[in-house]
Write an enzyme that holds these catalytic residues in place. Structure first.
Site, PDB file in Angstrom:
ATOM      1  N   ARG A 104       0.853  -1.190   0.000  1.00  0.00           N
ATOM      2  CA  ARG A 104       0.000   0.000   0.000  1.00  0.00           C
ATOM      3  C   ARG A 104       0.872   1.217   0.000  1.00  0.00           C
ATOM      4  O   ARG A 104       1.677   1.408   0.908  1.00  0.00           O
ATOM      5  CB  ARG A 104      -0.864   0.031   1.263  1.00  0.00           C
ATOM      6  CG  ARG A 104      -2.112  -0.745   1.182  1.00  0.00           C
ATOM      7  CD  ARG A 104      -3.087  -0.335   2.239  1.00  0.00           C
ATOM      8  NE  ARG A 104      -2.568  -0.352   3.597  1.00  0.00           N
ATOM      9  CZ  ARG A 104      -3.267   0.004   4.653  1.00  0.00           C
ATOM     10  NH1 ARG A 104      -4.488   0.425   4.506  1.00  0.00           N
ATOM     11  NH2 ARG A 104      -2.754  -0.055   5.858  1.00  0.00           N
ATOM     12  N   THR A 108      -1.098   7.480  -0.992  1.00  0.00           N
ATOM     13  CA  THR A 108      -2.341   7.334  -1.761  1.00  0.00           C
ATOM     14  C   THR A 108      -3.207   6.175  -1.238  1.00  0.00           C
ATOM     15  O   THR A 108      -4.394   6.096  -1.577  1.00  0.00           O
ATOM     16  CB  THR A 108      -2.026   7.047  -3.234  1.00  0.00           C
ATOM     17  OG1 THR A 108      -1.330   5.788  -3.300  1.00  0.00           O
ATOM     18  CG2 THR A 108      -1.142   8.128  -3.844  1.00  0.00           C
ATOM     19  N   ASP A 200      -1.038  -4.023  12.711  1.00  0.00           N
ATOM     20  CA  ASP A 200      -0.405  -4.347  11.430  1.00  0.00           C
ATOM     21  C   ASP A 200      -0.066  -5.837  11.418  1.00  0.00           C
ATOM     22  O   ASP A 200       0.831  -6.285  12.150  1.00  0.00           O
ATOM     23  CB  ASP A 200       0.859  -3.506  11.242  1.00  0.00           C
ATOM     24  CG  ASP A 200       1.415  -3.666   9.842  1.00  0.00           C
ATOM     25  OD1 ASP A 200       1.749  -4.812   9.449  1.00  0.00           O
ATOM     26  OD2 ASP A 200       1.517  -2.673   9.112  1.00  0.00           O
ATOM     27  N   ASP A 203       3.635  -6.772  10.610  1.00  0.00           N
ATOM     28  CA  ASP A 203       4.539  -6.474  11.731  1.00  0.00           C
ATOM     29  C   ASP A 203       4.359  -7.476  12.862  1.00  0.00           C
ATOM     30  O   ASP A 203       5.327  -7.885  13.505  1.00  0.00           O
ATOM     31  CB  ASP A 203       4.284  -5.059  12.265  1.00  0.00           C
ATOM     32  CG  ASP A 203       4.939  -3.999  11.389  1.00  0.00           C
ATOM     33  OD1 ASP A 203       5.876  -4.344  10.643  1.00  0.00           O
ATOM     34  OD2 ASP A 203       4.516  -2.833  11.456  1.00  0.00           O
TER      35      ASP A 203
HETATM   36  N1  URA Z   1      -3.248  -4.007   7.156  1.00  0.00           N
HETATM   37  C1  URA Z   1      -2.987  -4.469   8.409  1.00  0.00           C
HETATM   38  O1  URA Z   1      -2.051  -5.226   8.612  1.00  0.00           O
HETATM   39  N2  URA Z   1      -3.794  -4.078   9.409  1.00  0.00           N
HETATM   40  C2  URA Z   1      -4.841  -3.253   9.222  1.00  0.00           C
HETATM   41  O2  URA Z   1      -5.546  -2.947  10.180  1.00  0.00           O
HETATM   42  C3  URA Z   1      -5.087  -2.783   7.922  1.00  0.00           C
HETATM   43  C4  URA Z   1      -4.279  -3.177   6.907  1.00  0.00           C
END
Ligand code: URA
Length: 209
Positions: A104, A108, A200, A203
């Protein structure tokens, strides 16, 4: 929700709650995600067509059932999708894998492709796209766009947590792609993270934060 199946099995919901907890360690997060992926895989393959096959047990001849058609393809969206792959391959060891590298753009929030490697005959197979989070839906739409460019006609999408927006975007671009999720959450925050979500996913799988 049309085209959306929630895996409401108690084991999935129990494991998801631990997964969401911010104090869950990287090691436990990875293990739980794998366990959930096995259960989601069970759900997404529930209606695969079967064919009859004649076998002989030690006692008698019989007509058994086997899964018909070509081996299916799991398509993890890198990198977080890899967290779901091993559990799915455990359940369907003969499946093929298509790696889809998308990230991502932080400004944007649009999906940018950096890697794509799929079986040559992917167009003839059922493809299950996997990503723990269906957030804005842009990445999911881009992954499905790409698979359709390769002629894939049968696509399913599996995630752990979805946002209502992500589902709307994916289903409006690709109404032929059904979605399986363990939960649909409230929405997205200003950084496009799912709320309450689990943070995330990449992560948390790889301990990079
Ligand atoms: N990607 C993720 O890892 N967590 C989110 O909350 C949104 C996108």
């Amino acid at each position: 929700m049309q085209g959306v199946t929630i895996a409401d099995h108690p084991l999935v919901q129990h494991k998801l709650t631990i997964l969401r907890d911010k104090d869950t360690s990287t090691r436990s997060f990875r293990a739980l995600l794998r366990e959930i992926s096995v259960l989601l895989c069970y759900e997404v393959t529930r209606d695969l067509p079967l064919e009859d096959v004649e076998i002989e047990t030690p006692v008698a001849r019989m007509s058994g059932k086997t899964i018909a058609g070509k081996k299916l393809v799991f398509a993890p969206i890198l990198r977080a999708g890899m967290g779901l792959l091993d559990g799915m391959l455990e359940l369907v060891p003969s499946a093929r894998v298509a790696h889809i590298g998308l990230y991502r753009d932080p400004k944007t929030l649009k999906a940018v492709e950096y890697y794509f490697k799929a079986p040559a005959d992917i167009a003839d197979r059922l493809v299950v796209v996997i990503d723990p989070m269906l957030a804005t839906g842009h990445t999911a739409v881009a992954a499905v766009d790409r698979l359709k460019e390769y002629g894939v006609k049968q696509i399913r999408f599996v995630c752990v947590v979805a946002s209502p927006q992500g589902i709307d975007i994916l289903r409006s671009h690709h109404p032929d792609v059904p979605v399986w999720a363990a939960a649909v959450d409230e929405g997205l925050d200003d950084h496009a993270y799912i709320v309450p979500g689990l943070g995330d996913a990449g992560d948390r799988i790889y301990g990079t934060k």
